[in-house]
Design an enzyme around this catalytic site. Structure first.
Site, PDB file in Angstrom:
ATOM      1  N   ILE A  86       0.909  15.642  24.082  1.00 60.44           N
ATOM      2  CA  ILE A  86      -0.489  16.060  23.948  1.00 60.44           C
ATOM      3  C   ILE A  86      -1.288  14.799  23.674  1.00 60.44           C
ATOM      4  CG2 ILE A  86      -0.178  16.665  21.512  1.00 60.44           C
ATOM      5  CD1 ILE A  86      -2.368  18.851  21.955  1.00 60.44           C
ATOM      6  N   GLU A 120       7.596  16.805  18.281  1.00 62.21           N
ATOM      7  CA  GLU A 120       7.990  15.619  17.533  1.00 62.21           C
ATOM      8  C   GLU A 120       6.809  14.665  17.492  1.00 62.21           C
ATOM      9  OE1 GLU A 120      10.151  16.311  20.308  1.00 62.21           O
ATOM     10  OE2 GLU A 120      11.641  17.383  19.124  1.00 62.21           O
ATOM     11  N   TYR A 132      -1.799  18.100  13.400  1.00 56.52           N
ATOM     12  CA  TYR A 132      -0.742  19.102  13.363  1.00 56.52           C
ATOM     13  C   TYR A 132      -0.742  19.864  12.041  1.00 56.52           C
ATOM     14  CZ  TYR A 132       0.786  16.313  17.353  1.00 56.52           C
ATOM     15  OH  TYR A 132       0.848  15.630  18.537  1.00 56.52           O
TER      16      TYR A 132
END
Length: 163
Positions: A86, A120, A132
């Site tokens: 991303i 990850e 995140y």
């Protein structure tokens, strides 16, 4: 790339109605690989993105006012999904595009019936970790020496989020 990369001064949030998501096509791969090489010291290659497409992974392109601004690669499993990549162009970071991409992939995975999303992140990538955490990801495990680094290897934090 240089015409797009003008600096990082503007942090004004970008309105959602100026964003568009589409499937990444073979015509996008040169741009995506070039952007990846600009963003990361250890980038995915053109072939990595092409292989993801060939494997049937969900590869998305984010556009801002019609111009390519970011991308994501999502691998759907039986019950869960893995966010493999991303990325948002550096000059557009901090303006909500990473969150827009995250929302898009989470909704896509949830709609596909997946219950968890994994990813990850480099231990040193604190900006990504903040995104995140904002999205409810929690540490699942540490992966020792997962990423190449300038000197040796760097640990990855494997994160998990319920969908």
């Amino acid at each position: 790339m240089s015409a797009v990369l003008q600096g990082r001064a503007d942090r004004t949030p970008i309105p959602a109605d100026e964003l568009n998501f589409s499937s990444m096509t073979a015509d996008d791969l040169d741009w995506v690989a070039e952007a990846e090489a600009f963003i990361y010291p250890f980038p995915w290659s053109h072939r990595d993105f092409a292989n993801s497409q060939a494997a049937g992974h969900s590869c998305w392109l984010l556009r801002h006012r019609g111009a390519r601004a970011g991308y994501a690669v999502l691998m759907l499993g039986v019950d869960d999904a893995n966010l493999l990549n991303i990325s948002v162009l550096p000059e557009l970071q901090g303006r909500g595009l990473g969150s827009a991409l995250m929302y898009h992939v989470c909704e896509f995975a949830r709609t596909a019936g997946k219950t968890q999303l994994f990813l990850e992140v480099r231990e040193s990538n604190v900006a990504a970790q903040a995104l995140y955490e904002k999205w409810g990801f929690v540490l699942n495990r540490r992966r020792k020496g997962y990423y190449p680094a300038t000197e040796g290897r760097e640990d990855a934090l494997e994160l998990r989020r319920d969908l």
